[in-house]
Design a protein around this motif. Structure first.
Motif, PDB file in Angstrom:
ATOM      1  N   ILE A 137      81.679   0.229  41.578  1.00 27.32           N
ATOM      2  CA  ILE A 137      80.434   0.303  40.804  1.00 27.32           C
ATOM      3  C   ILE A 137      80.215   1.690  40.207  1.00 27.32           C
ATOM      4  N   GLN A 154      72.057   1.828  36.456  1.00 26.29           N
ATOM      5  CA  GLN A 154      72.751   2.150  37.713  1.00 26.29           C
ATOM      6  C   GLN A 154      72.210   1.329  38.869  1.00 26.29           C
ATOM      7  N   TRP A 157      73.871  -1.913  38.821  1.00 21.69           N
ATOM      8  CA  TRP A 157      75.218  -1.820  39.405  1.00 21.69           C
ATOM      9  C   TRP A 157      75.164  -1.730  40.917  1.00 21.69           C
ATOM     10  N   ILE A 160      74.641  -5.058  42.287  1.00 23.37           N
ATOM     11  CA  ILE A 160      75.893  -5.827  42.258  1.00 23.37           C
ATOM     12  C   ILE A 160      76.809  -5.347  43.384  1.00 23.37           C
ATOM     13  N   GLY A 161      76.830  -4.030  43.595  1.00 25.41           N
ATOM     14  CA  GLY A 161      77.630  -3.473  44.686  1.00 25.41           C
ATOM     15  C   GLY A 161      77.185  -3.998  46.036  1.00 25.41           C
ATOM     16  N   THR A 188      79.594  -3.464  32.318  1.00 24.75           N
ATOM     17  CA  THR A 188      79.162  -4.505  33.255  1.00 24.75           C
ATOM     18  C   THR A 188      79.970  -5.779  33.062  1.00 24.75           C
ATOM     19  N   LEU A 191      83.124  -5.256  34.780  1.00 30.95           N
ATOM     20  CA  LEU A 191      82.909  -5.318  36.223  1.00 30.95           C
ATOM     21  C   LEU A 191      82.818  -6.769  36.696  1.00 30.95           C
TER      22      LEU A 191
END
Lengths: 248, 411
Positions: A137, A154, A157, A160-161, A188, A191
């Motif tokens: 991330i 951020q 992210w 998501i992490g 993203t 990712l």
């Protein structure tokens, strides 16, 4: 329809709130390892569908099965999360008063009862997992910062992490690029495509460029049921989709 | 990374200093009372020992509230109930110790039971002639009540102001129940006229000093335990539940169990505070269940700084010292002063005295905010923020979001 080889199976699901049918006879099947984009106008029932899958809302009728055999309507949020369904909220929701690292530490797969948490010591394996996720991330240099200090993108992210740390089989990702710059949006998309290699993913998104970048099958919801399903080109050529969502 | 550790060490140092001061007080104050001649300037009169001992019990109560309010966002307006229950358990032991020295001279029945024509001891009074039994009840009764109450409240996902209201209702219900004579707890008058504790005269200077020392040691222990809980992974989870409860659920944590554990531990701490309080003030009556008492505890914690361990202790000591002074000088104005204090703290010092102290020193938070601002390229503001400590409860950019992260309602 056969449930085998599906990661998520919704059939004839309906739910109403105070007489308003938020979800109306919705059927949706996601194969194992598949990534799906869900689009649709506001109030189409996208978030309610996620609420049903994650156990926050009980459907009035219909079947909801996970992994072909688990009846999700019989379980609550915590159990469903432990079975392997991770969910990112529309508004990024992280633990603002904790550092990035601690956010991930609380999300890491592991026992979820009180006493182990009380006497928990971080193991080398856990530290390694956190390092890995921080790399994915791209927040490695901010690991000791408080999550409150992150930018909006951020935080998305980080959330998501946290999902990744949970090591789920299925990720439900609600509007991951809302409020992101174009560069962040591209990042993203990359990712999520990475994640989709070994996870099943449902992405709800309004940003059509982003959906195009994902390059996956698209489902368009409208008034609580599926309006159209297929490739992005197919769906966006559909007269009804143009009518209710994309606009002429 | 290094700065992170340094500031962590800074917070730990504050805890260590607090524990050291409490343990030192536990030794020094009794010595200055017992071993120093009353004519000496260093002599601490017995009434001061008793008064500060009482304050320490209040500080323990404030700390217990802080564990649930400051760290988990559960604003309990009924913590006085746990305090009072612990106090009643201790009071029952003290009543049984009176024995035949009561006004009616009954070796088994306390005076109020003789007066109310009790023929025999009610079943729930059995065992309280033993100190160990009373000590277990001091922990078990508040703990069990909190467990059962919390079990239902947290599982039904009662939160926020609704939870505060039902905690208030709980203490009010107990207030009404304990006022009744046939409850068997002395009704309106409560339990009083104590003689001995563990064979020592409760009025004696040495006993009072010992009770003071016990309160200080217990408070030090509670500070340590709270610090250990808050610093653990569970403690981080507790704060996570405070800030984003639904996020924790969707990560697989059972937020209701997280809250239930903290609530129960907190109630046990409050019960211990009550048990230490009763022998020092010499009475326990249903007035301790008064909802306004519980609200006062909230004010102590808010004044000192909730979500800090040291803050509520300082708040409880200062407000109660102020109360003792104020009620002596201008008794009719005290409640106005208390209300005004709460309003002022809420408006001007949202993080309490400790929060104000931290921003005055421009320490951890301001520096970190500065480094964030630096990244954002606002060099000018940074220079002013770091070159001199801000004199007001500083408003450095980013500091609010740092010190007071908004609880987020998740989707």
């Amino acid at each position: 329809m056969s449930k085998s080889n599906t990661i998520l199976y919704l059939d004839g699901v309906s739910v109403s709130f105070d007489g308003f049918r938020a979800i109306n006879n919705l059927s949706l099947v996601l194969d194992k390892g598949e990534m799906r984009a869900i689009i649709g106008p506001n109030g189409a029932g996208k978030t309610t569908m996620m609420d049903i899958v994650t156990g926050k809302t009980r459907p009035d009728e219909g079947e909801v099965f996970f992994d072909g055999q688990v009846d999700l309507t019989r379980h609550d949020e915590a159990e469903i999360a432990m079975m392997g369904i991770g969910r990112k909220f529309q508004k990024p929701t992280v633990f603002e008063s904790h550092t990035i690292e601690d956010n991930l530490m609380l999300a890491l797969k592991g026992p979820r009862s009180i006493f182990p948490a009380l006497f928990h010591r971080r193991s080398a394996a856990e530290a390694r997992q956190i390092d890995d996720i921080l790399g994915v991330i791209r927040l490695g240099d901010k690991r000791h910062e408080l999550a409150a200090n992150l930018s909006h993108g951020q935080k998305q992210w980080l959330e998501i992490g946290m999902l990744l740390a949970q090591d789920p089989k299925l990720l439900l990702v609600d509007e991951p690029v809302a409020g992101m710059t174009d560069a962040e949006t591209e990042e993203t998309a990359r990712l999520l495509k990475d994640i989709a290699r070994d996870h099943s993913v449902i992405v709800v998104e309004h940003d059509m460029h982003f959906v195009r970048e994902l390059g996956v099958k698209v489902t368009c919801l409208h008034e609580g049921s599926v309006l159209s399903e297929g490739t992005l080109d197919f769906v966006s050529a559909d007269e009804r989709v143009v009518e209710v969502y994309l606009g002429r | 990374m290094i700065t992170g550790r340094f500031f962590a060490a800074g917070a730990d140092r504050r805890i260590a200093i607090t524990i050291f001061i409490l343990l030192a007080a536990a030794i020094v104050v009794p010595l200055l009372n017992l071993a120093v001649s009353p004519t000496s300037a260093l002599y601490v009169p017995a009434y001061i020992v008793a008064l500060t001992g009482k304050y320490l019990c209040y500080a323990l109560l404030a700390l217990s509230l802080d564990l649930v309010w400051g760290y988990c966002g559960i604003l309990s307006l009924g913590h006085g109930a746990f305090f009072a229950l612990g106090g009643y358990a201790m009071g029952m032991y003290l009543m049984r110790q009176i024995g035949s020295r009561g006004v009616y001279g009954n070796p088994i029945l306390p005076d109020f039971m003789v007066f109310l024509n009790y023929k025999e001891l009610p079943w729930f009074w059995h065992g309280f002639d033993h100190f160990w039994f009373a000590a277990i009840m001091v922990l078990a009764v508040p703990g069990l009540l909190a467990f059962v109450f919390g079990w239902f409240a947290f599982r039904s996902r009662v939160t926020g102001v609704y939870l505060s209201i039902i905690t208030q209702a709980m203490t009010y219900a107990l207030l009404l129940a304990f006022f009744r004579n046939d409850m068997g707890f002395g009704g309106n008058n409560g339990l009083t006229d104590f003689k001995d504790i563990l064979g020592f005269n409760v009025q004696a200077d040495a006993t009072r000093s010992a009770l003071f020392a016990a309160s200080a040691v217990m408070l030090a222990l509670a500070v340590f335990i709270t610090w250990a809980i808050v610093g653990s992974k569970y403690g981080k989870l507790l704060m996570a539940v405070r800030d984003a409860e639904s996020r924790t659920r969707f990560l697989g944590w059972r937020a209701e169990n997280v809250k239930l554990f903290a609530f129960t531990v907190s109630a046990v701490m409050a019960g211990i505070a009550g048990a230490l309080y009763v022998p020092q003030v010499g009475i326990i009556n249903p007035g301790e269940f008064e909802p306004s008492n519980s609200i006062e505890v909230v004010i102590w914690a808010a004044v000192g700084g909730r979500g800090t361990i040291v803050g509520p202790i300082i708040g409880a000591l200062l407000v109660n010292a102020g109360k003792s002074w104020f009620t002596g000088v201008l008794p009719e104005l005290w409640l106005f002063a208390l209300g005004g204090l709460f309003v002022a703290v809420t408006l001007l010092l949202p993080k309490g005295i400790i929060g104000m102290w931290d921003s005055w020193r421009g320490n951890a938070k301001a520096l970190r905010a500065a480094s964030v601002a630096e990244e954002a390229g606002t060099k000018v503001v940074v220079a002013s923020a770091t070159s001199r400590p801000a004199r007001s409860p500083a408003r450095n950019p980013g500091e609010w979001s740092l010190s007071d992260p908004e609880p987020q309602a998740a989707e």
